[in-house]
Design a protein around this motif. Structure first.
Motif, PDB file in Angstrom:
ATOM      1  N   LEU A 259       0.834  -1.201   0.000  1.00 17.22           N
ATOM      2  CA  LEU A 259       0.000   0.000   0.000  1.00 17.22           C
ATOM      3  C   LEU A 259       0.869   1.251   0.000  1.00 17.22           C
ATOM      4  N   PHE A 260       2.010   1.180   0.678  1.00 18.01           N
ATOM      5  CA  PHE A 260       2.952   2.293   0.741  1.00 18.01           C
ATOM      6  C   PHE A 260       3.993   2.110  -0.352  1.00 18.01           C
ATOM      7  N   ASP A 261       4.216   3.143  -1.118  1.00 25.56           N
ATOM      8  CA  ASP A 261       5.200   3.095  -2.200  1.00 25.56           C
ATOM      9  C   ASP A 261       6.594   3.050  -1.573  1.00 25.56           C
ATOM     10  N   GLN A 262       7.202   1.868  -1.584  1.00 24.68           N
ATOM     11  CA  GLN A 262       8.469   1.667  -0.897  1.00 24.68           C
ATOM     12  C   GLN A 262       9.629   2.415  -1.559  1.00 24.68           C
ATOM     13  N   LEU A 263       9.438   2.853  -2.798  1.00 23.70           N
ATOM     14  CA  LEU A 263      10.510   3.566  -3.496  1.00 23.70           C
ATOM     15  C   LEU A 263      10.379   5.078  -3.395  1.00 23.70           C
ATOM     16  N   ALA A 264       9.170   5.604  -3.631  1.00 15.73           N
ATOM     17  CA  ALA A 264       9.006   7.056  -3.726  1.00 15.73           C
ATOM     18  C   ALA A 264       8.183   7.646  -2.601  1.00 15.73           C
ATOM     19  N   ALA A 358      11.218 -10.590 -10.508  1.00 18.64           N
ATOM     20  CA  ALA A 358      12.488 -10.905  -9.850  1.00 18.64           C
ATOM     21  C   ALA A 358      13.662 -10.552 -10.756  1.00 18.64           C
ATOM     22  N   GLU A 359      13.493 -10.777 -12.059  1.00 18.50           N
ATOM     23  CA  GLU A 359      14.570 -10.479 -13.006  1.00 18.50           C
ATOM     24  C   GLU A 359      14.845  -8.975 -13.057  1.00 18.50           C
ATOM     25  N   GLN A 360      13.791  -8.172 -12.998  1.00 16.06           N
ATOM     26  CA  GLN A 360      13.990  -6.716 -13.019  1.00 16.06           C
ATOM     27  C   GLN A 360      14.698  -6.232 -11.757  1.00 16.06           C
ATOM     28  N   LEU A 361      14.342  -6.807 -10.620  1.00 16.03           N
ATOM     29  CA  LEU A 361      15.025  -6.426  -9.381  1.00 16.03           C
ATOM     30  C   LEU A 361      16.500  -6.815  -9.436  1.00 16.03           C
ATOM     31  N   SER A 362      16.795  -7.973  -9.984  1.00 16.08           N
ATOM     32  CA  SER A 362      18.192  -8.399 -10.109  1.00 16.08           C
ATOM     33  C   SER A 362      18.959  -7.462 -11.032  1.00 16.08           C
ATOM     34  N   ALA A 363      18.320  -7.048 -12.128  1.00 15.97           N
ATOM     35  CA  ALA A 363      18.982  -6.111 -13.038  1.00 15.97           C
ATOM     36  C   ALA A 363      19.221  -4.781 -12.360  1.00 15.97           C
ATOM     37  N   GLY A 364      18.267  -4.341 -11.536  1.00 15.92           N
ATOM     38  CA  GLY A 364      18.449  -3.092 -10.812  1.00 15.92           C
ATOM     39  C   GLY A 364      19.575  -3.174  -9.810  1.00 15.92           C
ATOM     40  N   ALA A 365      19.654  -4.294  -9.086  1.00 13.31           N
ATOM     41  CA  ALA A 365      20.743  -4.475  -8.118  1.00 13.31           C
ATOM     42  C   ALA A 365      22.091  -4.478  -8.825  1.00 13.31           C
ATOM     43  N   ALA A 366      22.167  -5.130  -9.988  1.00 17.32           N
ATOM     44  CA  ALA A 366      23.425  -5.162 -10.737  1.00 17.32           C
ATOM     45  C   ALA A 366      23.806  -3.768 -11.207  1.00 17.32           C
ATOM     46  N   ALA A 367      22.817  -3.004 -11.673  1.00 20.86           N
ATOM     47  CA  ALA A 367      23.097  -1.639 -12.140  1.00 20.86           C
ATOM     48  C   ALA A 367      23.559  -0.740 -10.998  1.00 20.86           C
ATOM     49  N   ALA A 368      23.117  -1.048  -9.779  1.00 20.39           N
ATOM     50  CA  ALA A 368      23.547  -0.273  -8.617  1.00 20.39           C
ATOM     51  C   ALA A 368      24.923  -0.692  -8.125  1.00 20.39           C
ATOM     52  N   GLY A 369      25.458  -1.752  -8.702  1.00 15.84           N
ATOM     53  CA  GLY A 369      26.777  -2.223  -8.295  1.00 15.84           C
ATOM     54  C   GLY A 369      26.743  -3.330  -7.276  1.00 15.84           C
ATOM     55  N   TYR A 370      25.587  -3.939  -7.056  1.00 14.44           N
ATOM     56  CA  TYR A 370      25.459  -5.006  -6.066  1.00 14.44           C
ATOM     57  C   TYR A 370      24.748  -6.204  -6.698  1.00 14.44           C
ATOM     58  N   TRP A 425      18.384  -2.638   1.012  1.00 15.35           N
ATOM     59  CA  TRP A 425      17.356  -1.856   0.330  1.00 15.35           C
ATOM     60  C   TRP A 425      17.825  -0.422   0.102  1.00 15.35           C
ATOM     61  N   GLU A 426      18.444   0.167   1.087  1.00 12.05           N
ATOM     62  CA  GLU A 426      18.836   1.569   0.967  1.00 12.05           C
ATOM     63  C   GLU A 426      19.953   1.774  -0.049  1.00 12.05           C
ATOM     64  N   ARG A 427      20.766   0.765  -0.305  1.00 10.79           N
ATOM     65  CA  ARG A 427      21.826   0.957  -1.292  1.00 10.79           C
ATOM     66  C   ARG A 427      21.358   0.644  -2.716  1.00 10.79           C
ATOM     67  N   VAL A 428      20.273  -0.102  -2.849  1.00 11.01           N
ATOM     68  CA  VAL A 428      19.793  -0.471  -4.183  1.00 11.01           C
ATOM     69  C   VAL A 428      18.578   0.350  -4.607  1.00 11.01           C
ATOM     70  N   SER A 429      17.739   0.782  -3.662  1.00  7.14           N
ATOM     71  CA  SER A 429      16.471   1.430  -4.018  1.00  7.14           C
ATOM     72  C   SER A 429      16.636   2.703  -4.843  1.00  7.14           C
ATOM     73  N   LEU A 432      16.634   1.527  -8.362  1.00  6.92           N
ATOM     74  CA  LEU A 432      15.311   1.046  -8.761  1.00  6.92           C
ATOM     75  C   LEU A 432      14.369   2.218  -9.030  1.00  6.92           C
ATOM     76  N   LEU A 433      14.442   3.237  -8.190  1.00  3.71           N
ATOM     77  CA  LEU A 433      13.600   4.414  -8.410  1.00  3.71           C
ATOM     78  C   LEU A 433      13.976   5.107  -9.712  1.00  3.71           C
ATOM     79  N   ARG A 434      15.268   5.177 -10.000  1.00  2.00           N
ATOM     80  CA  ARG A 434      15.709   5.790 -11.258  1.00  2.00           C
ATOM     81  C   ARG A 434      15.169   5.000 -12.452  1.00  2.00           C
ATOM     82  N   GLN A 435      15.237   3.675 -12.359  1.00  2.00           N
ATOM     83  CA  GLN A 435      14.727   2.861 -13.453  1.00  2.00           C
ATOM     84  C   GLN A 435      13.212   3.007 -13.590  1.00  2.00           C
ATOM     85  N   ARG A 436      12.529   3.066 -12.462  1.00  2.00           N
ATOM     86  CA  ARG A 436      11.067   3.226 -12.528  1.00  2.00           C
ATOM     87  C   ARG A 436      10.680   4.566 -13.141  1.00  2.00           C
TER      88      ARG A 436
END
Length: 722
Positions: A259-264, A358-370, A425-429, A432-436
């Motif tokens: 219900l709460f937007d965890q990214l924005a 799950a694949e999109q989250l993995s791609a986001g984590a990789a793009a963040a360097g993790y 979460w704080e190092r990857v989010s 993810l927000l940028r990608q969203r």
């Protein structure tokens, strides 16, 4: 009958020039829509056909579905144009229209909601109604074409019966039990402590202790009830701990869910599921303003492990940031909402912007360097191995092969994150927000509603003061300036504006009440007496406009047809709906104003406005949260703090010390005050006669009895908690 007989002589859709985003969404329909007004009803009378009234709002998913299925269909449109005058209403722009015809729809069909479909006589009386009608009969619900043909047959063959039933319905609405409750019968005794304690225990009986909140799915954020529970917890008493526990469970569950937007940041309108895991994705100004204020007020309670201050502050900062980033319009006001749907390649896909695989989250984590964080991210956000259609679209938005058009799931941590998960979460989010942000975004309804902006002003003012965040106070002041400049003509508050131009619809009681309450909160946080003066003008104007002969009304008659449909009776709904009850919010603002002004008459009026509460406080507390919260403040106050002196750090410390006190009856006035014959003046009676020269002082008064002034935050704390 020849489907072209009696055809609409205008032969056109008249919505293209309307300022409402919802109306303009239908400007391209083959339906010859007209805006609500005398001209449409005159056309109905001249053509001797009924009005088909369709009510919805820009962020409504099922409104989009019915528009696509029924209003964009040429054959349905041809029949509708030939046999009816089709009229579109934005319920957020015209809640007076919506309220009356919603009552009629519920009386006729036993259900309510949007889109709302109502059939009216040329005088505006409802004689048939429903909600969503699709292109085919489903589960006993007729198709839209079947409804149109049945209504046409009744209108042409049984006119007398139609008009008689319409008149009976209007008379029934005029004599409904709700009108008797809202008649108020001033003055009356407000509820005592025993009633409020019983209301807390009645709420406990309907609480979902496992998932938080009240009742079952669909589950809405209970903002007004949460405010009451926080105030009851702060006031102490036999149910105080129970009230705090209920509030903490709900706030923890909602903020740790989809219900709460965890990214924005920001909250969705409601959850389709009881565990808050599948939101209906529209994001409304009024929900987020109310929840922002509740979470800010939680910060005034003693910190604990149930909903830690750090978690509450994170929700406050994210939600305030989202309001400023996503809803602020040119000039400083706030837009109404973001749509539930994302339009991709011309197709409405509910929640598509917010869904992840799950694949999109993995791609986001990789793009963040993790890159190693991806699988754990999917697990902690409950998207691992799942593909799920969103919200109300489940099973509808699918390709011909049956695959979802928008695969993925909302981010649903299902509770507070463990410290290690929080660090991940704080190092990857941010990535993810940028990608969203690069995805297609939901449309925004840029309509500025006065009352909802009042709610936002109150929330930002309180949050800015409690967190010592000037950005929030500046945003609240800019929105207040927008309201005064665009919506207030010196006598009447206009409800809606578009592109900084007021729409000529007079504000409802809720608009005046929400704005006045927000302005008083902004005055308390800033010390700028301009906002106190404007709040006073709005409250006095509301008293003249909506209170007469010992009764209160939610609106002044704006339409003869609406007045007819209501049985020619003005009434008020004392119960909370999507927003707090206008009656209860007016009582709350009057109560604060009485504390500032010393007006016993306005306190008596506030008490009278809550005179109905003891009869329903235990039977229906979930529908009376704002009234219960106001009654709690009434019982606890007035506790007045007048802070005077030059605008120095010492005065700011006194102000923040007062603001952190959780008493429900607290009233804070701040300014230079007056100092004998020095000529310094004030518009706030609570400050009158108080001045301190070069030193900041705080005066604490209970029930019109004042203590000696104090000069430090520690002394003030002791004076507030003897």
């Amino acid at each position: 009958m020849d489907p072209t007989s009696g055809a609409d002589p205008s032969g056109s859709n008249a919505l293209a020039a309307e300022p409402s985003a919802y109306l303009r969404q239908h400007a391209g329909n083959p339906v010859h829509w007209q805006p609500f007004g005398d001209a449409a009803f005159a056309q109905s009378r001249d053509r001797d056909v009924p009005v088909f009234l369709s009510i919805g709002y820009a962020a409504c998913h099922w409104c989009h579905v019915m528009a696509h299925e029924s209003f964009e269909d040429d054959v349905s449109a041809e029949y509708l144009n030939a046999h009816f005058v089709p009229v579109k209403v934005d319920r957020e722009e015209r809640p007076d229209v919506d309220a009356v015809y919603m009552a009629a729809t519920q009386a006729i069909s036993g259900e309510g909601g949007w889109p709302m479909s109502v059939f009216l006589t040329p005088d505006g009386l409802a004689f048939h109604a429903g909600t969503y009608f699709g292109p085919r009969p489903v589960a006993g619900r007729p198709s839209f074409r079947q409804v149109l043909e049945a209504v046409t047959e009744a209108w042409q063959q049984r006119r007398g019966d139609v008009e008689h039933s319409a008149a009976q319905l209007a008379a029934g609405l005029a004599h409904s039990p709700l009108n008797h409750i809202a008649g108020l019968g001033l003055p009356a005794e407000p509820p005592g402590a025993d009633i409020l304690t019983a209301a807390v225990r009645a709420l406990a009986a309907s609480e979902d202790r496992a998932a938080g909140g009240f009742g079952t799915a669909p589950k809405f954020p209970p903002s007004s009830v949460l405010e009451f529970l926080l105030r009851h917890a702060a006031a102490g008493g036999p149910a105080a701990a129970e009230a705090r526990s209920m509030a903490s469970r709900t706030l923890t569950a909602m903020s740790g869910s989809a219900l709460f937007d965890q990214l924005a940041g920001g909250f969705a309108r409601y959850s389709v599921t009881a565990d808050w895991s599948l939101p209906h994705f529209e994001k409304m100004l009024y929900d987020n303003a109310a929840l922002l204020r509740v979470c800010a007020h939680w910060l005034r309670l003693p910190d604990g492990s149930d909903f830690p201050r750090a978690d509450a502050e994170r929700v406050v900062r994210m939600t305030a940031g989202w309001l400023l980033d996503a809803l602020r319009v040119d000039g400083g006001g706030f837009a109404s909402s973001l749509d539930a749907d994302t339009v991709i390649d011309g197709v409405h896909r509910e929640g598509a912007t917010y869904l992840w695989t799950a694949e999109q989250l993995s791609a986001g984590a990789a793009a963040a360097g993790y890159p190693d964080d991806g699988p754990r991210l999917a697990r902690m956000m409950n998207v691992a191995g799942r593909v799920r259609a969103a919200g109300n679209s489940a099973g509808r938005d699918r390709a011909p092969d049956g695959s979802p058009l928008h695969p993925g799931s909302p981010l649903h941590p299902a509770g507070p994150l463990a410290p290690a998960d929080r660090r991940i979460w704080e190092r990857v989010s941010p990535e993810l927000l940028r990608q969203r942000a690069g995805r297609v975004q939901p449309q925004r309804d840029d309509k500025v509603v006065a009352g909802w902006n009042g709610l936002a002003i109150a929330a930002l003012a309180d949050a800015g003061l409690l967190l010592d965040e000037p950005t929030y106070l500046q945003a609240a002041a800019a929105a207040a300036d927008y309201l005064e400049t665009v919506h207030w003509d010196g006598a009447v508050l206009i409800r809606v504006s578009h592109a900084a131009a007021a729409r000529g619809i007079g504000g409802l009681l809720e608009d005046y009440a929400f704005c006045a309450d927000g302005l008083l909160a902004l005055y308390a946080a800033s010390g700028n007496e301009r906002w106190y003066v404007l709040a006073e003008k709005l409250l006095l104007a509301a008293e003249r406009r909506f209170v007469r002969d010992g009764a209160v009304a939610d609106s002044a008659p704006e339409s003869e047809q609406v007045f007819n449909a209501a049985g020619r009776v003005s009434s008020a709904d004392p119960f909370d709906n999507a927003t707090p009850s206008g009656t209860s919010a007016f009582a709350a603002a009057l109560l604060s104003y009485a504390g500032y002004s010393g007006s016993t008459g306005h306190r008596a009026l506030a008490e009278g406005l809550l005179g109905w509460l003891p009869t329903v406080a235990v039977k229906a507390p979930r529908a009376a949260g704002c009234a219960l919260a106001t009654a709690q403040a009434m019982l606890a106050g007035p506790l007045e703090v007048a802070i005077v002196g030059p605008d120095t750090p010492a005065r700011a410390q006194l102000l923040r010390g007062a603001a952190l006190d959780p008493s429900p009856g607290l009233i804070i006035a701040v300014g230079s005050g007056t100092s004998g014959g020095s000529g310094i003046g004030t518009s706030v009676p609570l400050l009158s006669g108080r001045g301190s020269g070069e030193s900041a002082l705080a005066y604490v008064c209970r029930m019109m009895v004042c203590l000696q002034p104090v000069a430090t935050a520690d002394e003030l704390r002791r004076a507030l908690n003897p």
